[in-house]
Scaffold this motif. Sequence first.
Motif, PDB file in Angstrom:
ATOM      1  N   THR A  10       0.834  -1.203   0.000  1.00 49.86           N
ATOM      2  CA  THR A  10       0.000   0.000   0.000  1.00 49.86           C
ATOM      3  C   THR A  10       0.869   1.253   0.000  1.00 49.86           C
ATOM      4  O   THR A  10       2.020   1.240   0.445  1.00 49.86           O
ATOM      5  CB  THR A  10      -0.913   0.068   1.243  1.00 49.86           C
ATOM      6  OG1 THR A  10      -0.099   0.086   2.422  1.00 49.86           O
ATOM      7  CG2 THR A  10      -1.902  -1.086   1.289  1.00 49.86           C
ATOM      8  N   ILE A  11       0.270   2.307  -0.510  1.00 49.97           N
ATOM      9  CA  ILE A  11       0.834   3.652  -0.361  1.00 49.97           C
ATOM     10  C   ILE A  11      -0.274   4.494   0.244  1.00 49.97           C
ATOM     11  O   ILE A  11      -1.387   4.563  -0.293  1.00 49.97           O
ATOM     12  CB  ILE A  11       1.289   4.245  -1.702  1.00 49.97           C
ATOM     13  CG1 ILE A  11       2.388   3.379  -2.339  1.00 49.97           C
ATOM     14  CG2 ILE A  11       1.790   5.687  -1.504  1.00 49.97           C
ATOM     15  CD1 ILE A  11       2.809   3.820  -3.732  1.00 49.97           C
ATOM     16  N   THR A  12       0.015   5.109   1.373  1.00 48.91           N
ATOM     17  CA  THR A  12      -0.941   5.986   2.031  1.00 48.91           C
ATOM     18  C   THR A  12      -0.503   7.422   1.806  1.00 48.91           C
ATOM     19  O   THR A  12       0.672   7.751   1.945  1.00 48.91           O
ATOM     20  CB  THR A  12      -1.026   5.670   3.536  1.00 48.91           C
ATOM     21  OG1 THR A  12      -1.483   4.313   3.677  1.00 48.91           O
ATOM     22  CG2 THR A  12      -1.985   6.602   4.250  1.00 48.91           C
ATOM     23  N   LEU A  13      -1.458   8.248   1.450  1.00 49.31           N
ATOM     24  CA  LEU A  13      -1.212   9.670   1.225  1.00 49.31           C
ATOM     25  C   LEU A  13      -2.012  10.468   2.237  1.00 49.31           C
ATOM     26  O   LEU A  13      -3.211  10.243   2.404  1.00 49.31           O
ATOM     27  CB  LEU A  13      -1.616  10.072  -0.196  1.00 49.31           C
ATOM     28  CG  LEU A  13      -1.636  11.570  -0.514  1.00 49.31           C
ATOM     29  CD1 LEU A  13      -0.276  12.225  -0.271  1.00 49.31           C
ATOM     30  CD2 LEU A  13      -2.115  11.792  -1.943  1.00 49.31           C
ATOM     31  N   GLU A  14      -1.324  11.374   2.909  1.00 50.73           N
ATOM     32  CA  GLU A  14      -1.985  12.306   3.825  1.00 50.73           C
ATOM     33  C   GLU A  14      -1.769  13.710   3.288  1.00 50.73           C
ATOM     34  O   GLU A  14      -0.638  14.084   2.968  1.00 50.73           O
ATOM     35  CB  GLU A  14      -1.404  12.168   5.229  1.00 50.73           C
ATOM     36  CG  GLU A  14      -2.137  13.017   6.252  1.00 50.73           C
ATOM     37  CD  GLU A  14      -1.655  12.732   7.663  1.00 50.73           C
ATOM     38  OE1 GLU A  14      -2.111  11.730   8.244  1.00 50.73           O
ATOM     39  OE2 GLU A  14      -0.822  13.508   8.155  1.00 50.73           O
ATOM     40  N   VAL A  15      -2.850  14.458   3.167  1.00 49.27           N
ATOM     41  CA  VAL A  15      -2.794  15.824   2.663  1.00 49.27           C
ATOM     42  C   VAL A  15      -3.332  16.750   3.742  1.00 49.27           C
ATOM     43  O   VAL A  15      -4.440  16.556   4.239  1.00 49.27           O
ATOM     44  CB  VAL A  15      -3.611  15.991   1.361  1.00 49.27           C
ATOM     45  CG1 VAL A  15      -3.647  17.453   0.929  1.00 49.27           C
ATOM     46  CG2 VAL A  15      -3.031  15.126   0.252  1.00 49.27           C
ATOM     47  N   SER A  16      -2.533  17.751   4.105  1.00 44.35           N
ATOM     48  CA  SER A  16      -2.974  18.767   5.056  1.00 44.35           C
ATOM     49  C   SER A  16      -3.129  20.085   4.308  1.00 44.35           C
ATOM     50  O   SER A  16      -2.317  20.420   3.440  1.00 44.35           O
ATOM     51  CB  SER A  16      -1.975  18.913   6.200  1.00 44.35           C
ATOM     52  OG  SER A  16      -0.708  19.296   5.709  1.00 44.35           O
ATOM     53  N   VAL A  17      -4.184  20.793   4.638  1.00 41.14           N
ATOM     54  CA  VAL A  17      -4.482  22.065   3.981  1.00 41.14           C
ATOM     55  C   VAL A  17      -4.734  23.101   5.061  1.00 41.14           C
ATOM     56  O   VAL A  17      -5.426  22.838   6.041  1.00 41.14           O
ATOM     57  CB  VAL A  17      -5.725  21.945   3.067  1.00 41.14           C
ATOM     58  CG1 VAL A  17      -6.050  23.281   2.417  1.00 41.14           C
ATOM     59  CG2 VAL A  17      -5.518  20.862   2.017  1.00 41.14           C
ATOM     60  N   GLU A  18      -4.172  24.283   4.849  1.00 43.69           N
ATOM     61  CA  GLU A  18      -4.396  25.395   5.770  1.00 43.69           C
ATOM     62  C   GLU A  18      -4.910  26.593   4.992  1.00 43.69           C
ATOM     63  O   GLU A  18      -4.528  26.816   3.843  1.00 43.69           O
ATOM     64  CB  GLU A  18      -3.096  25.738   6.496  1.00 43.69           C
ATOM     65  CG  GLU A  18      -2.624  24.610   7.390  1.00 43.69           C
ATOM     66  CD  GLU A  18      -1.277  24.878   8.032  1.00 43.69           C
ATOM     67  OE1 GLU A  18      -0.714  25.971   7.845  1.00 43.69           O
ATOM     68  OE2 GLU A  18      -0.784  23.955   8.719  1.00 43.69           O
ATOM     69  N   THR A  19      -5.784  27.345   5.640  1.00 46.68           N
ATOM     70  CA  THR A  19      -6.354  28.549   5.055  1.00 46.68           C
ATOM     71  C   THR A  19      -6.693  29.521   6.170  1.00 46.68           C
ATOM     72  O   THR A  19      -6.807  29.133   7.338  1.00 46.68           O
ATOM     73  CB  THR A  19      -7.623  28.231   4.238  1.00 46.68           C
ATOM     74  OG1 THR A  19      -8.090  29.424   3.593  1.00 46.68           O
ATOM     75  CG2 THR A  19      -8.737  27.664   5.104  1.00 46.68           C
ATOM     76  N   THR A  20      -6.840  30.757   5.812  1.00 51.06           N
ATOM     77  CA  THR A  20      -7.409  31.748   6.702  1.00 51.06           C
ATOM     78  C   THR A  20      -8.587  32.333   5.952  1.00 51.06           C
ATOM     79  O   THR A  20      -8.407  32.966   4.905  1.00 51.06           O
ATOM     80  CB  THR A  20      -6.394  32.855   7.052  1.00 51.06           C
ATOM     81  OG1 THR A  20      -5.275  32.246   7.689  1.00 51.06           O
ATOM     82  CG2 THR A  20      -7.012  33.882   7.995  1.00 51.06           C
ATOM     83  N   GLY A  21      -9.778  32.058   6.450  1.00 50.67           N
ATOM     84  CA  GLY A  21     -10.953  32.506   5.727  1.00 50.67           C
ATOM     85  C   GLY A  21     -12.232  32.244   6.475  1.00 50.67           C
ATOM     86  O   GLY A  21     -12.239  32.026   7.686  1.00 50.67           O
ATOM     87  N   LYS A  22     -13.326  32.229   5.728  1.00 55.38           N
ATOM     88  CA  LYS A  22     -14.657  32.153   6.301  1.00 55.38           C
ATOM     89  C   LYS A  22     -15.274  30.761   6.240  1.00 55.38           C
ATOM     90  O   LYS A  22     -16.368  30.557   6.740  1.00 55.38           O
ATOM     91  CB  LYS A  22     -15.565  33.154   5.569  1.00 55.38           C
ATOM     92  CG  LYS A  22     -15.082  34.587   5.708  1.00 55.38           C
ATOM     93  CD  LYS A  22     -15.899  35.549   4.895  1.00 55.38           C
ATOM     94  CE  LYS A  22     -15.361  36.944   4.957  1.00 55.38           C
ATOM     95  NZ  LYS A  22     -15.217  37.497   6.294  1.00 55.38           N
ATOM     96  N   THR A  23     -14.582  29.823   5.618  1.00 56.12           N
ATOM     97  CA  THR A  23     -15.120  28.471   5.496  1.00 56.12           C
ATOM     98  C   THR A  23     -13.967  27.471   5.543  1.00 56.12           C
ATOM     99  O   THR A  23     -12.821  27.826   5.315  1.00 56.12           O
ATOM    100  CB  THR A  23     -15.964  28.332   4.210  1.00 56.12           C
ATOM    101  OG1 THR A  23     -16.641  27.081   4.218  1.00 56.12           O
ATOM    102  CG2 THR A  23     -15.129  28.484   2.961  1.00 56.12           C
ATOM    103  N   GLY A  24     -14.302  26.239   5.849  1.00 54.81           N
ATOM    104  CA  GLY A  24     -13.292  25.206   6.065  1.00 54.81           C
ATOM    105  C   GLY A  24     -12.632  24.704   4.795  1.00 54.81           C
ATOM    106  O   GLY A  24     -12.985  25.093   3.677  1.00 54.81           O
TER     107      GLY A  24
END
Length: 175
Positions: A112-126
Amino acid sequence: MTESAEETDRDTDESESVTEKLTHTTAGGEAAMVDVGDKPDTARRAVARGTIRLRGSTVEAVRADEIGKGDVLATARIGAIQAVKHTWETIPLCHQIPITNVGTDFDLDDETITLEVSVETTGKTGCEMEALEGVTTGLNTIWDMTKAAEKDEDGQYPETAIEDVRVVEKRKQKL
């Protein structure tokens, strides 16, 4: 009132309360984008993860950078980041948000290959949808780049599967 009539009334009441909670529909049931204009800007982070199941020999070829199409993980990383940046174009009614950071992390196991993606923002919605889009596109990129090694003699993919795609973290912090 008969038992079935009571159940029907209860079902109607429950569906009305669910309908009232839906945020992407008007009172008349029409699709609508949520108005987030009055919400305060908030620092937000979402992390999604998913796994692609491959033949052991394919994972070894990825690890050794021996896939004929090129560097699988580098290409999947670019695909994931691009997907994050373009989520608003592919998910109906999704807001375009300012992405401040994208992280990608690959974990190669025997099959298997597992991919984890993290996203950051500054705003009004997730940014959960952005993290999920990054994971699915990154894993689809791996599939595309390794499909020649994964096909059986009939041209099928009996062992290849994308699994367990989910949001594993969601945070927000008022500024």
